[in-house]
Motif scaffolding. Structure first.
Motif: not given
Length: 255
Positions: A40-42, A54-77
């Motif tokens: 669970d990457l946020r 660049k994140a996909v390439y550097a993940s060295a195959g951990a694509v499932h983590v990258i693809e499921n990452a969620r982006v938030f506008d604030t830390l509280d969220a």
């Protein structure tokens, strides 16, 4: 790898990267997460946007983590649904917040996760880490016992250390009884803090003006450190709501 984990270990913690600057660093952090079954990457307002090749390439195959990452506008969220949050830092902050080592801090986190509640670990910016207001939102601080003459860790190293320690402890920790009342989420604790500010500000409590921001943060530190359950937060907000009422409102006529 021999899988020592089971459902009794509880869900892995969310990894929250606050304003990460480089896609490569996000990718290597995702790789470290995947090594230990943390997925669970946020991301809070990544500087170069998202998605990031660049994140996909550097993940060295951990694509499932990258693809499921969620982006938030604030830390509280990003941490709203979590009941126990660790802030990582290597610098002394001189704050009234408990500081633990990785083993002790993650033992607490694992106990909350085993009871079925959400947990997370905060990591700051590459250049200066987490700000004090961000650390104030966590339950505890975890600091690594690094050599003080060379204390610098990059994000991936920090994530790797915490993910490894989580997996080690979660595999061995005993199952604890379910608490009578579920713990409050960070959203509920932040709401309690905002409610206190709303009630106290008109009274002149936060003074002098140049100290108001620090006093508000100290109040948040006090509230976020306590292991509130949801019923306790509801009770306190009920008390604050009663104080907010105009005099006589809800009066039964006696007095």
């Amino acid at each position: 790898m021999v899988d020592l984990m089971g459902e009794a270990a509880g869900a892995p913690p969310a990894i929250v990267l606050v304003e990460p600057q480089l896609g490569e660093n996000i990718g290597t952090a995702a790789r470290a997460m995947a090594n230990f079954g943390v997925t669970d990457l946020r991301l809070v307002t990544p500087r170069d946007g998202w998605p990031n090749e660049k994140a996909v390439y550097a993940s060295a195959g951990a694509v499932h983590v990258i693809e499921n990452a969620r982006v938030f506008d604030t830390l509280d969220a990003a941490i709203a649904d979590l009941s126990f949050v660790i802030a990582t830092t290597r610098r002394p902050r001189h704050m009234t917040k408990r500081v633990e080592g990785p083993a002790e801090g993650l033992a607490e986190l694992t106990a909350v996760a085993r009871a079925g509640h959400g947990t997370g670990i905060l990591f700051g910016r590459e250049r200066w880490g987490l700000e004090n207001d961000e650390i104030a939102r966590a339950n505890i601080i975890v600091s690594f016992p690094v050599d003080p003459t060379f204390a610098s860790l990059n994000i991936a190293q920090s994530v790797l250390l915490m993910a490894y320690e989580w997996r080690r402890i979660a595999a061995a920790a005993p199952t604890l009884p379910e608490p009578k009342n579920p713990p409050a989420t960070r959203e509920e604790v932040t709401g309690l803090w905002e409610h206190f500010k709303r009630v106290l500000t008109p009274t002149g409590y936060f003074r002098p003006p140049d100290m108001a921001e620090k006093m508000e943060r100290n109040l948040l530190l006090l509230l976020s450190d306590a292991n509130w359950d949801r019923q306790q937060v509801r009770t306190l907000r009920g008390v604050l709501g009663h104080i907010e009422k105009p005099r006589g409102e809800g009066d039964d006529g006696e007095g």
